[in-house]
Design an enzyme around this catalytic site. Sequence first.
Site, short mmCIF file in Angstrom:
data_model
loop_
_atom_site.label_atom_id
_atom_site.label_comp_id
_atom_site.label_asym_id
_atom_site.label_seq_id
_atom_site.Cartn_x
_atom_site.Cartn_y
_atom_site.Cartn_z
N GLU A 13 1.32 7.69 11.01
CA GLU A 13 0.67 7.05 12.29
C GLU A 13 1.78 6.91 13.72
O GLU A 13 1.93 6.08 14.95
CB GLU A 13 0.47 5.67 12.25
CG GLU A 13 -0.56 5.40 11.13
CD GLU A 13 -1.06 4.30 9.93
OE1 GLU A 13 -2.72 3.23 10.49
OE2 GLU A 13 -0.07 3.52 9.66
N ASP A 193 -12.43 5.57 9.49
CA ASP A 193 -13.72 5.11 8.28
C ASP A 193 -14.34 4.11 8.64
O ASP A 193 -13.76 2.73 9.47
CB ASP A 193 -13.11 5.16 7.17
CG ASP A 193 -11.89 3.90 6.85
OD1 ASP A 193 -10.62 4.64 6.86
OD2 ASP A 193 -12.55 2.85 6.14
N1 ADE Z 1 -6.80 1.83 6.81
C1 ADE Z 1 -7.82 2.41 7.36
N2 ADE Z 1 -9.15 2.54 7.31
C2 ADE Z 1 -8.29 1.19 6.03
C3 ADE Z 1 -9.55 0.43 5.16
N3 ADE Z 1 -11.63 0.71 5.37
N4 ADE Z 1 -9.17 -0.92 4.57
C4 ADE Z 1 -7.43 -0.46 4.36
N5 ADE Z 1 -6.78 -0.70 5.90
C5 ADE Z 1 -7.27 0.42 6.23
#
Ligand code: ADE
Length: 225
Positions: A13, A193
Amino acid sequence: MKTIAIIGAMPSELADIRNMLGKAEIKHISGFDFHVNEYKGNKIVNSCCGIAKVNAALCTQVMIDNFSPDCVINTGVAGGMDKSVKVCDIVISTEVLPHDLDPHFLNDYPPYCAVFKADERLIETAEKICSENGIKSHRGRIVSGEAFVSDSVLKAKIQADFSPHAVDMESAAVGHACFLNSMPYVSVRCISDNADDDGAMSFDEFEKIAAKRVAEIVLKMTELF
Ligand code: ADE
């Protein structure tokens, strides 16, 4: 010259920001590496805090104590929670809070605040950069917890309880530490996501793309500070 702190959880990141900033002076303090660069008239200090809230809170406090930044920008990827939020969109925090702690414990005991408001000027700066670069952004609440959410049932519960735009594992802790220090902050996250049953697969596919996209936005933000 202003000092701008940038905190990300995972090396991936911060990789693009570090590439763009070039060779840094590195200071090791309390287990964290702080990369210090001068960039376009400002001092930028970035650090990889590690995953989850304890790491993020500690790193934010050590950053504030040692570098006295003018603001803190938390960056990285997040899971989309609101229906309007799509993979690769940007979510800019209006406020942050934990989703795995009853807000009563923070509201009724120190620090007597359970929802940590982000700085309006930083929010507007992030929004401006996104719109100038044709990137879809959303203002909204980001919640954080000690788990990667990749389960539609848990997602539905968090949505019902907190109505967030995005979920991650650090923003609430950065916001909490900044609140205690009266430090302006914002969390700017790119969605990797949808925090549902396909979340882990999507994360693997989009994490690097999302991290690069948000790194470019955050670096441009520092030029407007
Ligand atoms: N960072 C990126 N995606 C995530 C997720 N689904 N849950 C927690 N942290 C995240």
